[in-house]
Scaffold this active site. Structure first.
Site, PDB file in Angstrom:
ATOM      1  N   CYS A   1       2.281   1.204  -4.875  1.00 47.12           N
ATOM      2  CA  CYS A   1       2.303   0.135  -3.956  1.00 47.12           C
ATOM      3  C   CYS A   1       1.865  -1.118  -5.418  1.00 47.12           C
ATOM      4  O   CYS A   1       1.726  -2.230  -5.535  1.00 47.12           O
ATOM      5  CB  CYS A   1       1.249  -0.232  -3.441  1.00 47.12           C
ATOM      6  SG  CYS A   1      -0.384   0.733  -3.871  1.00 47.12           S
TER       7      CYS A   1
ATOM      8  N   ILE B   1      -4.401   4.120   0.399  1.00 50.46           N
ATOM      9  CA  ILE B   1      -5.119   4.449   1.696  1.00 50.46           C
ATOM     10  C   ILE B   1      -5.962   5.726   1.344  1.00 50.46           C
ATOM     11  O   ILE B   1      -7.014   5.334   1.983  1.00 50.46           O
ATOM     12  CB  ILE B   1      -3.387   5.458   2.363  1.00 50.46           C
ATOM     13  CG1 ILE B   1      -2.686   4.270   2.482  1.00 50.46           C
ATOM     14  CG2 ILE B   1      -4.077   6.198   3.813  1.00 50.46           C
ATOM     15  CD1 ILE B   1      -1.426   4.603   4.009  1.00 50.46           C
TER      16      ILE B   1
ATOM     17  N   PHE C   1       0.856  -0.939  -0.064  1.00 51.33           N
ATOM     18  CA  PHE C   1       0.163   0.068   0.315  1.00 51.33           C
ATOM     19  C   PHE C   1       1.032   1.623  -0.034  1.00 51.33           C
ATOM     20  O   PHE C   1       2.462   1.145   0.745  1.00 51.33           O
ATOM     21  CB  PHE C   1      -0.588  -0.055   1.094  1.00 51.33           C
ATOM     22  CG  PHE C   1      -0.152   0.436   3.215  1.00 51.33           C
ATOM     23  CD1 PHE C   1       0.308   1.307   3.389  1.00 51.33           C
ATOM     24  CD2 PHE C   1      -0.151  -1.202   2.914  1.00 51.33           C
ATOM     25  CE1 PHE C   1       0.710   1.357   4.476  1.00 51.33           C
ATOM     26  CE2 PHE C   1       0.441  -1.041   4.775  1.00 51.33           C
ATOM     27  CZ  PHE C   1       0.866   0.608   5.015  1.00 51.33           C
ATOM     28  N   CYS C   2       0.200   2.752  -0.664  1.00 55.65           N
ATOM     29  CA  CYS C   2       0.840   3.732  -0.127  1.00 55.65           C
ATOM     30  C   CYS C   2      -0.214   4.621   0.039  1.00 55.65           C
ATOM     31  O   CYS C   2      -1.241   4.584  -0.296  1.00 55.65           O
ATOM     32  CB  CYS C   2       1.897   4.204  -1.753  1.00 55.65           C
ATOM     33  SG  CYS C   2       0.652   3.681  -3.158  1.00 55.65           S
ATOM     34  N   THR C   3       0.691   5.893  -0.580  1.00 56.70           N
ATOM     35  CA  THR C   3      -0.288   7.002  -0.838  1.00 56.70           C
ATOM     36  C   THR C   3      -2.095   6.286  -1.682  1.00 56.70           C
ATOM     37  O   THR C   3      -2.958   7.233  -0.992  1.00 56.70           O
ATOM     38  CB  THR C   3       0.236   8.384  -0.752  1.00 56.70           C
ATOM     39  OG1 THR C   3       1.297   8.546   0.290  1.00 56.70           O
ATOM     40  CG2 THR C   3      -1.283   9.567  -0.446  1.00 56.70           C
TER      41      THR C   3
END
Length: 284
Positions: free
Chosen positions: A192, A214, A185-187
């Site tokens: 990701c 996210i 996961f990432c922003t």
């Protein structure tokens, strides 16, 4: 005036970027847009802003103009609103990668990495395993300073300083992922997705990306199994699970995130220093 902020990325094979660059630049200038568009052999990544009319016209341009041969027909945009223009100028840049990993460009024609949507992920985390009974490992692909603002509970965080370090730390910590379902996961999704593709390519099994990152998770299920806020690379600094800006600010001098508590320190001087950089500044 209300400004519409657009963000989007898409992994797709592109081979006419040099010809596109002046045409895309001209169209953006005609519409009065500002921001940055990155074009690379592996795809497009953009952050631009303008009026509602300009934003809608640009979306239609990318999706439907014959110039792009339908390559952006399914491009999905994230939108947010601001009271002022956050960008100073309009840039269309040619890059080797749309997100730097310093590995050979991925092959978009082979398909995107498997993804898990927010609601399914929440269900997995609620019960502690995926649909097949495998334990779920959340893998944070962001930089260490972003993770410090907030992350998923018990997420793996290898304290990287830049995304190009990701392949090396995965090679060194591969045993952490074996026999588990890995959700990177990432922003907003771009890091990701590329991380998941890389892990797939080196033979790590049962790897997923969190669809939309996210921010999409916050939008759909709130802050379940997440602690803190989400750092964002714009004037807002961080968003809470309700997608509202927080009281965190970014230090003008060193770009560190300064929490409300740290803002009470004598070392925090807006526009000059914060507790993270003040000792270094005084030592110099």
């Amino acid at each position: 005036m209300t400004i519409v902020n657009l963000a989007a990325y898409h992994f797709v094979s592109l081979d006419t970027n040099e010809q596109w660059r002046p045409l895309v630049t001209a169209r953006c200038n005609e519409l009065g847009l500002r921001g940055t568009i990155l074009l690379a052999p592996e795809g497009i990544n953009l952050f631009i802003a303008g009026t509602r009319e300009a934003a809608d016209a640009f979306i239609a341009y990318l999706r439907h103009d014959p110039l792009f041969e339908g390559k952006f027909a399914t491009l999905q945009f994230k939108e947010s609103l601001s009271d002022s223009q956050p960008f100073r100028r309009m840039l269309v840049r040619l890059k080797r990668e749309i997100i730097t990993m310093k590995k050979p460009a991925i092959k978009p024609e082979l398909g995107r990495a498997p993804f898990v949507d927010a609601q399914t992920l929440k269900t997995w985390l609620d019960r502690g395993h995926d649909d097949t009974g495998r334990p779920v490992v959340m893998l944070d692909t962001r930089n260490a300073f972003e993770v410090d603002v907030g992350t998923f509970d018990d997420a793996l965080d290898y304290r990287i300083d830049k995304f190009s370090e990701f392949p090396e730390v995965i090679d060194a910590n591969r045993a952490d992922l074996e026999g588990k379902t890995v959700v990177s996961f990432c922003t907003g999704g771009i890091r990701c997705e590329k991380a998941a593709i890389h892990m797939k390519e080196i033979g790590i099994e049962n790897v997923y990306q969190l669809e939309g990152g996210i921010l999409k998770y916050f939008e759909e299920v709130g802050g379940a199994h997440y602690h803190g806020d989400c750092f964002v690379f714009d004037y807002r600094t961080a968003l809470n699970p309700q997608l509202q800006p927080t009281e965190n600010v970014t230090c003008f001098a060193c770009r560190a995130v300064v929490t409300p508590e740290a803002q009470q320190s004598p070392s925090f001087v807006p526009g000059q220093s914060c507790p993270a950089c003040a000792p270094a500044a005084s030592a110099a």
